[in-house]
Design a protein around this motif. Structure first.
Motif, mmCIF file in Angstrom:
data_model
loop_
_atom_site.group_PDB
_atom_site.id
_atom_site.type_symbol
_atom_site.label_atom_id
_atom_site.label_comp_id
_atom_site.label_asym_id
_atom_site.label_seq_id
_atom_site.Cartn_x
_atom_site.Cartn_y
_atom_site.Cartn_z
ATOM 1 N N THR A 8 7.684 2.723 1.361
ATOM 2 C CA THR A 8 8.446 2.198 2.489
ATOM 3 C C THR A 8 9.082 0.873 2.106
ATOM 4 O OG1 THR A 8 6.482 1.100 3.405
ATOM 5 C CG2 THR A 8 7.003 3.299 4.254
ATOM 6 N N ARG B 109 0.830 -1.200 0.000
ATOM 7 C CA ARG B 109 0.000 0.000 0.000
ATOM 8 C C ARG B 109 0.863 1.247 0.000
ATOM 9 N NH1 ARG B 109 -2.323 -2.905 4.862
ATOM 10 N NH2 ARG B 109 -0.414 -1.966 5.611
ATOM 11 N N ARG C 237 7.092 9.338 18.023
ATOM 12 C CA ARG C 237 5.749 9.228 18.633
ATOM 13 C C ARG C 237 5.253 7.791 18.578
ATOM 14 N NH1 ARG C 237 2.002 8.443 14.511
ATOM 15 N NH2 ARG C 237 2.831 8.941 12.459
ATOM 16 N N GLU D 14 2.437 4.908 17.403
ATOM 17 C CA GLU D 14 1.585 4.680 16.236
ATOM 18 C C GLU D 14 0.170 5.110 16.593
ATOM 19 O OE1 GLU D 14 2.267 0.761 13.929
ATOM 20 O OE2 GLU D 14 2.172 0.322 16.061
ATOM 21 N N ASN E 71 10.372 -2.686 3.588
ATOM 22 C CA ASN E 71 10.108 -3.548 4.737
ATOM 23 C C ASN E 71 11.265 -4.495 5.013
ATOM 24 O OD1 ASN E 71 7.400 -2.716 3.628
ATOM 25 N ND2 ASN E 71 6.734 -3.844 5.437
ATOM 26 N N VAL F 95 12.814 7.847 8.044
ATOM 27 C CA VAL F 95 11.849 7.703 9.125
ATOM 28 C C VAL F 95 11.362 6.266 9.097
ATOM 29 C CG1 VAL F 95 10.946 10.040 9.481
ATOM 30 C CG2 VAL F 95 10.079 8.663 7.581
ATOM 31 N N PHE G 49 -6.158 6.705 12.454
ATOM 32 C CA PHE G 49 -6.621 7.962 11.875
ATOM 33 C C PHE G 49 -7.981 7.767 11.242
ATOM 34 C CE2 PHE G 49 -2.011 8.071 11.892
ATOM 35 C CZ PHE G 49 -1.738 9.321 12.409
ATOM 36 N N LEU H 271 -0.378 5.957 -0.445
ATOM 37 C CA LEU H 271 0.090 7.071 0.386
ATOM 38 C C LEU H 271 1.033 8.022 -0.345
ATOM 39 C CD1 LEU H 271 0.915 5.239 3.745
ATOM 40 C CD2 LEU H 271 -1.238 6.208 3.001
ATOM 41 N N ILE I 191 7.047 5.419 15.971
ATOM 42 C CA ILE I 191 7.643 6.083 14.819
ATOM 43 C C ILE I 191 8.992 6.671 15.249
ATOM 44 C CG2 ILE I 191 7.238 7.715 12.937
ATOM 45 C CD1 ILE I 191 5.040 5.452 13.378
HETATM 46 N N1 FMN Z 1 0.475 3.585 10.165
HETATM 47 C C1 FMN Z 1 -0.483 3.732 11.104
HETATM 48 O O1 FMN Z 1 -1.458 2.993 11.107
HETATM 49 N N2 FMN Z 1 -0.386 4.700 12.080
HETATM 50 C C2 FMN Z 1 0.666 5.563 12.141
HETATM 51 O O2 FMN Z 1 0.718 6.406 13.047
HETATM 52 C C3 FMN Z 1 1.689 5.440 11.134
HETATM 53 N N3 FMN Z 1 2.747 6.281 11.129
HETATM 54 C C4 FMN Z 1 3.718 6.144 10.179
HETATM 55 C C5 FMN Z 1 4.821 7.001 10.176
HETATM 56 C C6 FMN Z 1 5.826 6.878 9.226
HETATM 57 C C7 FMN Z 1 6.983 7.828 9.283
HETATM 58 C C8 FMN Z 1 5.733 5.860 8.239
HETATM 59 C C9 FMN Z 1 6.787 5.707 7.200
HETATM 60 C C10 FMN Z 1 4.650 5.002 8.234
HETATM 61 C C11 FMN Z 1 3.622 5.129 9.191
HETATM 62 N N4 FMN Z 1 2.519 4.280 9.207
HETATM 63 C C12 FMN Z 1 1.548 4.414 10.163
HETATM 64 C C13 FMN Z 1 2.486 3.112 8.349
HETATM 65 C C14 FMN Z 1 1.756 3.303 7.053
HETATM 66 O O3 FMN Z 1 0.417 3.038 7.298
HETATM 67 C C15 FMN Z 1 2.381 2.287 6.100
HETATM 68 O O4 FMN Z 1 3.584 2.764 5.639
HETATM 69 C C16 FMN Z 1 1.441 1.884 5.006
HETATM 70 O O5 FMN Z 1 0.518 1.018 5.592
HETATM 71 C C17 FMN Z 1 2.115 1.183 3.860
HETATM 72 O O6 FMN Z 1 2.512 -0.113 4.206
HETATM 73 P P1 FMN Z 1 2.820 -1.233 3.114
HETATM 74 O O7 FMN Z 1 3.759 -0.625 2.126
HETATM 75 O O8 FMN Z 1 3.433 -2.353 3.883
HETATM 76 O O9 FMN Z 1 1.541 -1.603 2.510
#
Ligand code: FMN
Length: 144
Positions: free
Chosen positions: A26, A17, A102, A104, A28, A60, A107, A22, A45
């Motif tokens: 990222t 995703r 912070r 997680e 993994n 990050v 939202f 977004l 985070i």
């Molecule tokens: N996911 C949350 O559910 N809550 C968060 O507060 C949150 N903060 C994030 C902060 C940063 C700096 C990053 C890079 C990701 C954060 N995410 C958070 C995760 C995103 O939801 C995640 O990167 C997204 O689900 C994509 O994941 P995937 O590539 O594995 O599908």
């Protein structure tokens, strides 16, 4: 406490995703790397430095369960503060996690998640320019 934390591993596919929904791609780490984190490494985070293909970048990272997406598996996702034309699945990624931002959060909408991540990125940009954080950029763990 447990920072800095040194982590390395091969980039694997996430849930896919990241970049699409977004606009914040990222990388993994594999499950075995996530499971071998210190027991007292809290989910949340963080920011720090990443080494990829012999270059060092700011990053990050989100470590945990992504409450917004309700993941069943704990993940360790790294967003490098740089734009890349290609994915880096299969490449070795090394990171030093140097600071906590912070917890997680959940939202109400994807836009709010994106806004919060953009703010995390601003914090990381600023904190990593401080001398005590810049020191880690040249750590042999990353450069060696
Ligand atoms: N996911 C949350 O559910 N809550 C968060 O507060 C949150 N903060 C994030 C902060 C940063 C700096 C990053 C890079 C990701 C954060 N995410 C958070 C995760 C995103 O939801 C995640 O990167 C997204 O689900 C994509 O994941 P995937 O590539 O594995 O599908």
């Amino acid at each position: 406490k447990i920072l800095p934390c040194f982590v390395s591993g091969m980039v694997v596919r996430g849930f896919g995703r990241g970049s699409k929904a977004l606009g914040i791609p990222t990388a993994n780490f594999p499950e075995c790397v996530v499971n071998s984190l210190p027991k007292d490494f809290d989910t949340g985070i963080y920011y720090g430095w990443a080494a990829l293909d012999g270059k060092i970048y700011k990053m990050v990272t989100s470590v945990g369960w992504n409450p917004f997406y309700k993941n069943e598996k704990k993940t360790f996702e790294v967003h490098i503060l740089e734009t890349f034309p290609n994915d880096f699945y299969g490449k070795e990624l090394k990171v030093i996690v140097t600071g906590y931002i912070r917890k997680e959060k959940d939202f109400a909408s994807i836009d709010e998640l994106i806004k919060e991540i953009k703010n995390d990125i601003m914090i990381a940009e600023k904190e990593l320019d401080k001398p005590n954080m810049l020191n880690y950029k040249y750590d042999t763990f990353l450069t060696g």
